[in-house]
Structure formats: C-alpha cells, structure tokens
Write an enzyme that holds these catalytic residues in place. Sequence first.
Site, PDB file in Angstrom:
ATOM      1  N   SER A 238       0.680  -1.222  -0.010  1.00 54.28           N
ATOM      2  CA  SER A 238       0.183   0.076  -0.208  1.00 54.28           C
ATOM      3  C   SER A 238       1.049   1.238  -0.075  1.00 54.28           C
ATOM      4  CB  SER A 238      -0.786   0.029   1.180  1.00 54.28           C
ATOM      5  OG  SER A 238      -0.096   0.238   2.357  1.00 54.28           O
ATOM      6  N   LYS A 239       0.190   2.569  -0.075  1.00 51.21           N
ATOM      7  CA  LYS A 239       0.817   3.635  -0.206  1.00 51.21           C
ATOM      8  C   LYS A 239       1.825   3.887   1.116  1.00 51.21           C
ATOM      9  CE  LYS A 239      -1.966   6.174  -3.346  1.00 51.21           C
ATOM     10  NZ  LYS A 239      -3.077   5.737  -3.414  1.00 51.21           N
TER      11      LYS A 239
END
Length: 315
Positions: A238-239
């Site tokens: 994920s980011k």
Amino acid sequence: MKQEITRFAPSPTGHLHLGGARTALFSWLFAQKNKGKFLLRFEDTDKDRSKKEYEESIISSLTWLGIKPDEDPVFQSKNIELHRKMALSLLESGKAYSCDCSPEQLNQMREKQLAQKMQPRYDGLNRDKNLPHKDGNVIRFKMPIQGKTSFEDKILGTISVDNKELDDLVILRSDGSPTYHFCNVIDDEFQNVTHIIRGEDHLPNTPKQIQIVNALGYEGFEYVHLPLVLGEDRKRLSKRHAATDLMSYRQEGYLPEALLNMLAKLGWSNTTEDIFDLEKLVEIFEVQDIQKAGAVFDIERLNFVNQAHIANMKI
Ligand code: GLU
C-alpha cells in the site's frame, strides 16, 4: 486446438498500480507464449468511480511497458443490455428468483445471524416463493445448497468450497443494473476468454462465478490466481510502503525495461539471471513457475535493476 485467450480487466477507478501491471504482464506473457491473444476490458460499471482519465492513463502505462492488447478494449458498460437479458433468462428458467426484501429486512437478517455468530448471508426467504418480478425487486442467483464447487487453479492446485457457504447473490439490482460477479462472467464468455489470470484477492469470487458459468451453460474457464504483492512487512502493498502506481515511477525517470524486469520477478522465477528484457522474458516465462506465496516488492531491487538497464543502454 482452441486458441488461448487471456484478458486484463481493470476497473478504471485509479491509475495502473504495480499489482495490476504485474497481472497484465503475466496475462500478456501467457498469451505470447501460447501464440494466443491478450485482451483488455474496462470494468466500468461503477459510474461514480470510473473515469475516462483513468482508462487513458491505464492504456498509456501499458503502452509504456510494451504490453499491447491484440484488440480494441471492451467496455463492460456497453454490454449492460446483454447482462440484463441473461439475468432475465435465468429468472425464466428458475435458476434465479425475484426478491422484494427491504433493506430493513436484510439488516435484521444480518444482525440475527451475527448474534448467532453466523456468517451474514441472504437466508433464502424468497428463494422458493416464485414472486412475480416487478420494478423495485432484485434478481438473486439460486446457488446450489448441497455439494461442493471445486476447480483446479494452475498455481494453487485444487480449490474446493462447500456450496452452503455461497450466498444467493444479487445479479440484477432493483434499479435494473447488473452486479459485478455476473457481468464479469458474461463478458469473459463474450470475449471468448479461455484463461482468467488475476490476483489472488479474487479467489473467493471464483466458486460463485463458476456456479454462474454453469447456470448459463458456458464451457468455463481455466484459472490462474497470482500471489499478492506485499510490502516489506509482508502486508499487502500500500502507499504506506512505497508509491503503488506505475505513473509515479514513470515520472521519476525509471526505465520501462526495469519496471518490467522487476514486475516479472514479483512471484515468478525460473532464472538466476537478474537482468533481462521483454523478448527474453517471453522465451523463459512458464506459468507453472509462478510461486504460491505472496511476493515482496523491494524498491532497492528496482533501483538495482534500473541501474543495470541504464548501464546496458546502447549510447
Ligand atoms: N475488475 C477487477 C479488478 O479490477 C478484475 C476482475 C477480474 O480480473 O476478474 O480487480
């Protein structure tokens, strides 16, 4: 022998992310390897979240990587009449039923099941009532109650679930719009797809979709579920871990060859070679060399591969 046809079916609700790019790459490689076809389909039925700009950016990122579909893209939203027709045909043949349960009734059902520590699902209240279908009702799919749904995944082996775990899912909403699982199956048939290569996050959908395949009388598809792309802590990428969309790497000046090289090694290996190009990859890629375990994305490795490709560039 039937030509092997794969597809990449992104929902255009964001830019192409690393996991999506890897799925597209493996589907394309499979088609190349088998002299088949690789198709692109935009699953754009979520009107609020699907955007033209994302369709364009996904195509542009795939083009940048050198992954070219063999035909013009198909747009799921253009097939809605077909989806609707098929839902009504299942209703007609008794493989689906009309349901007028209100949101309040469904909520109560859910709460009761949760209180009994049961998995929330439609309890079949209207399943055998043969209600006449009218505006405002949904159409639900009649899942078999007994037996198992089993299939052979080319990576994961035999997958089997008890049919009693499968919900009588809605295939046509009360506003007449078809739902995701239903459209997905019909469009794969419409595009003559033979091999569905997609992320492992879709694995729970597959038994439900196989039941829809059977009800519609389709021959069915082969399945390849790819291991998830993970961050260094082995949680889904994920980011928090790194930039997840391809666009960012492109803007930072990474070479497409480096991205391809890195993506290929995410969950696949049959070579100790670290640096290779797309042509070499087509030569050495075999679907059975894809691993089962999640694949960790490592930015250091990407930087190393990028440097090597820069050094190899003919000036
Ligand atoms: N539209 C789905 C997604 O973007 C893909 C579904 C599939 O490959 O079957 O995750």
